[in-house]
Scaffold this active site. Structure first.
Site, PDB file in Angstrom:
ATOM      1  N   ARG A  88      15.957  15.045   2.833  1.00 19.12           N
ATOM      2  CA  ARG A  88      14.939  15.917   2.250  1.00 19.12           C
ATOM      3  C   ARG A  88      14.869  17.256   2.971  1.00 19.12           C
ATOM      4  O   ARG A  88      14.573  18.269   2.387  1.00 19.12           O
ATOM      5  CB  ARG A  88      13.584  15.216   2.316  1.00 19.12           C
ATOM      6  N   TYR A  89      15.101  17.239   4.275  1.00 18.55           N
ATOM      7  CA  TYR A  89      15.107  18.471   5.078  1.00 18.55           C
ATOM      8  C   TYR A  89      16.546  18.710   5.505  1.00 18.55           C
ATOM      9  O   TYR A  89      17.241  17.760   5.874  1.00 18.55           O
ATOM     10  CB  TYR A  89      14.241  18.297   6.327  1.00 18.55           C
ATOM     11  N   ARG A  92      17.926  17.104   9.034  1.00 22.37           N
ATOM     12  CA  ARG A  92      17.727  15.709   9.437  1.00 22.37           C
ATOM     13  C   ARG A  92      17.736  14.771   8.234  1.00 22.37           C
ATOM     14  O   ARG A  92      17.268  15.130   7.165  1.00 22.37           O
ATOM     15  CB  ARG A  92      16.444  15.538  10.253  1.00 22.37           C
ATOM     16  N   CYS A 101      11.090  -6.108   8.160  1.00 17.76           N
ATOM     17  CA  CYS A 101      10.286  -5.787   9.346  1.00 17.76           C
ATOM     18  C   CYS A 101       9.777  -7.102   9.925  1.00 17.76           C
ATOM     19  O   CYS A 101       9.620  -8.072   9.179  1.00 17.76           O
ATOM     20  CB  CYS A 101       9.064  -4.948   8.964  1.00 17.76           C
ATOM     21  N   CYS A 105       2.899  -4.506   7.092  1.00 11.61           N
ATOM     22  CA  CYS A 105       1.614  -3.835   7.223  1.00 11.61           C
ATOM     23  C   CYS A 105       1.024  -3.670   5.829  1.00 11.61           C
ATOM     24  O   CYS A 105       1.725  -3.273   4.901  1.00 11.61           O
ATOM     25  CB  CYS A 105       1.808  -2.475   7.882  1.00 11.61           C
ATOM     26  N   CYS A 108       1.469  -0.218   4.150  1.00 13.29           N
ATOM     27  CA  CYS A 108       2.793   0.414   4.271  1.00 13.29           C
ATOM     28  C   CYS A 108       3.105   1.323   3.083  1.00 13.29           C
ATOM     29  O   CYS A 108       2.967   0.926   1.931  1.00 13.29           O
ATOM     30  CB  CYS A 108       3.863  -0.666   4.361  1.00 13.29           C
ATOM     31  N   ARG A 110       6.048   2.254   2.278  1.00 17.73           N
ATOM     32  CA  ARG A 110       7.297   1.814   1.649  1.00 17.73           C
ATOM     33  C   ARG A 110       7.185   0.353   1.228  1.00 17.73           C
ATOM     34  O   ARG A 110       8.175  -0.363   1.167  1.00 17.73           O
ATOM     35  CB  ARG A 110       8.481   1.972   2.614  1.00 17.73           C
ATOM     36  N   ASP A 271      -0.821   7.360   2.695  1.00 18.19           N
ATOM     37  CA  ASP A 271      -0.111   7.709   1.464  1.00 18.19           C
ATOM     38  C   ASP A 271      -0.659   6.921   0.274  1.00 18.19           C
ATOM     39  O   ASP A 271      -1.311   5.896   0.447  1.00 18.19           O
ATOM     40  CB  ASP A 271       1.391   7.415   1.637  1.00 18.19           C
ATOM     41  N   ASP A 308       1.933  13.659   3.693  1.00  9.41           N
ATOM     42  CA  ASP A 308       3.207  13.727   2.988  1.00  9.41           C
ATOM     43  C   ASP A 308       2.860  14.017   1.533  1.00  9.41           C
ATOM     44  O   ASP A 308       2.196  13.192   0.892  1.00  9.41           O
ATOM     45  CB  ASP A 308       3.961  12.388   3.131  1.00  9.41           C
ATOM     46  N   LYS A 315       6.272  16.964   4.331  1.00  2.87           N
ATOM     47  CA  LYS A 315       5.057  16.820   5.133  1.00  2.87           C
ATOM     48  C   LYS A 315       4.414  18.191   5.378  1.00  2.87           C
ATOM     49  O   LYS A 315       5.117  19.172   5.572  1.00  2.87           O
ATOM     50  CB  LYS A 315       5.416  16.195   6.476  1.00  2.87           C
TER      51      LYS A 315
HETATM   52  C1  LIG Z   1       9.164  12.149   7.546  1.00  2.19           C
HETATM   53  C2  LIG Z   1      10.531  12.406   7.181  1.00  2.19           C
HETATM   54  C3  LIG Z   1      11.435  12.989   8.087  1.00  2.19           C
HETATM   55  C4  LIG Z   1      11.046  13.338   9.496  1.00  2.19           C
HETATM   56  O1  LIG Z   1      10.110  14.379   9.498  1.00  2.19           O
HETATM   57  P1  LIG Z   1       9.656  14.998  10.884  1.00  2.19           P
HETATM   58  O2  LIG Z   1       8.596  15.980  10.467  1.00  2.19           O
HETATM   59  O3  LIG Z   1      10.851  15.618  11.498  1.00  2.19           O
HETATM   60  O4  LIG Z   1       9.125  13.888  11.731  1.00  2.19           O
HETATM   61  C5  LIG Z   1      12.708  13.251   7.672  1.00  2.19           C
HETATM   62  N1  LIG Z   1      13.114  12.954   6.421  1.00  2.19           N
HETATM   63  C6  LIG Z   1      12.268  12.401   5.519  1.00  2.19           C
HETATM   64  C7  LIG Z   1      12.775  12.121   4.162  1.00  2.19           C
HETATM   65  C8  LIG Z   1      10.959  12.104   5.870  1.00  2.19           C
HETATM   66  O5  LIG Z   1      10.136  11.528   4.977  1.00  2.19           O
HETATM   67  S1  SF4 Z   2       4.649   0.325   8.109  1.00  5.12           S
HETATM   68 FE1  SF4 Z   2       6.032  -0.602   6.578  1.00  5.12          FE
HETATM   69  S2  SF4 Z   2       8.107  -0.161   7.356  1.00  5.12           S
HETATM   70 FE2  SF4 Z   2       6.681   0.111   9.092  1.00  5.12          FE
HETATM   71  S3  SF4 Z   2       6.599  -1.902  10.124  1.00  5.12           S
HETATM   72 FE3  SF4 Z   2       4.904  -1.837   8.670  1.00  5.12          FE
HETATM   73  S4  SF4 Z   2       5.738  -2.811   6.828  1.00  5.12           S
HETATM   74 FE4  SF4 Z   2       7.505  -2.214   8.095  1.00  5.12          FE
END
Ligand SMILES: *Cc1c(COP(=O)(O)O)cnc(C)c1O
Ligand code: SF4
Length: 347
Positions: A88-89, A92, A101, A105, A108, A110, A271, A308, A315
């Site tokens: 996305r960026y 990175r 996991c 959580c 979560c 995701r 989120d 986010d 973010k």
């Molecule tokens: C959160 C995230 C990151 C990392 O973001 P930082 O601001 O560098 O911590 C990188 N890629 C994606 C897709 C993300 O959701």
């Molecule tokens: S927040 Fe989601 S990805 Fe992270 S440990 Fe908990 S369940 Fe796993």
């Protein structure tokens, strides 16, 4: 004891009452459940508002699904050029090698992608394709292993990933987001630490914890072992109603991170993940809590408060914003005690 992964296990462990079994089954049919021994020990079953239980024990409130909630609240899928990579960026990428996991959580973001029904752990071929993508994109400076929890991988598998990243010169930093030092601290041994170091890159572990009670002696020892092994640590927390929506609780959490050589990094606004409305508060409320935190703690202990943007737009910081423009070049600024001062940057 192994992890508790069914409602009946939770009942037998005394973590839910008999009359909660049906409701818990209904939630477990929809979202993955797992509570490790380390986490189970932290829960006070006598406290119906226990902030640890609230994070890990299913709640029928999760069955309330709202139209604004999304299976992919931060838009991972829209930015996935190859399986397992989210780019996305420019500088990175996320590398999602594993979808499981030690714990699940309840909040979560995701939750539709992790767990036994989730996106799947990368096959050897898919991992090779993901690594090839990273090698081809010279703008990638940092690889972020997330998931799932990357520290559930065996030291052998982690070492394999790290050794494949090692020859990619433009990758300078490898970051792993994990809850393992808290949820399964016994995994953090010398083999795992050696595996993490086998990329030869600078390695960061971002520890996810939301309540000061999660930083047990074992969790602190696991973190200390990582740091003594040459790995840098930062923290990541989610602002959660009924867990840490209180400046005093957050202040103790952030101070504990700093005392344990973990630099507070992010405090996430929750989120819009399915069935998580009972954890969310308004941005206004969140800002007020974060302002209360800032008023209490050392700058060193202050995380950035982050949202986010739904849909994959990335973010942004949600600043406390104590400054208000009241005229051209004239501002009022509220200090930590709530007193208002004027500030003018021209005559
Ligand atoms: C959160 C995230 C990151 C990392 O973001 P930082 O601001 O560098 O911590 C990188 N890629 C994606 C897709 C993300 O959701
Ligand atoms: S927040 Fe989601 S990805 Fe992270 S440990 Fe908990 S369940 Fe796993």
């Amino acid at each position: 004891m192994t992890a508790l992964i069914t409602p009946r296990h939770l009942l037998e462990a005394g973590l839910i009452a008999a009359d909660q079994l049906d409701g818990t089954e209904a939630v477990a049919a929809r979202f993955a459940v797992s509570v490790t021994e380390a986490v189970a020990r932290l829960i006070d079953p006598a406290d119906s508002a226990d902030p640890i239980a609230r994070q890990y024990i299913p709640d029928t409130a999760e069955l309330v699904l709202l139209p604004q909630e999304s299976a992919d609240p931060i838009g991972d899928h829209a930015h996935s050029p190859v399986e397992g990579i989210v780019h996305r960026y420019p500088d990175r990428v996320l590398l999602k090698a594993v979808h499981v996991c030690p714990v699940y959580c309840r909040f979560c973001f995701r939750r539709e992608m992790v767990g036994p029904q989730g996106d799947g752990t990368l096959s050897g071929a898919a991992l090779a394709a993901a690594i090839a993508y990273i090698a081809e994109h010279k703008e990638i400076w940092e690889v972020i292993l997330t998931g799932g929890d990357p520290l559930v991988l065996s030291p052998r598998r982690l070492k394999e990933i790290m050794e494949r990243l090692a020859p990619i010169d433009h990758v300078k930093v490898v970051r792993l987001h994990s809850r393992v030092p808290v949820t399964d601290p016994a995994r953090v041994g010398s083999e795992l630490i050696d595996a993490l170091k086998s990329s030869g890159k600078t390695v960061y572990v971002a520890l996810h914890a939301n309540h000061p009670r999660e930083l047990t002696d074992e969790a602190r020892a696991a973190s200390a072992a990582l740091i003594d092994g040459g790995i840098m640590m930062v923290s990541q927390s989610v602002l959660l109603r009924g867990v840490n929506d209180d400046p005093a609780v957050l202040a103790s959490l952030m101070r504990l991170f700093v005392e344990n050589r973990i630099k507070p990094y992010y405090l996430h606004h929750p989120d819009l993940a399915p069935g998580t409305s009972h954890f969310r508060m308004s941005i206004e409320e969140g800002r007020a809590i974060v302002a209360g935190l800032r008023a209490r703690i050392s700058g060193l202990a202050m995380p950035s408060y982050i949202l986010d943007i739904p849909g994959g737009h990335g973010k942004v910081q949600l600043p406390e914003s104590p400054v208000r423009e009241v005229g051209e070049g004239c501002y009022t600024i509220e200090d930590r005690l709530g007193d208002v001062h004027s500030y003018a940057d021209r005559n």
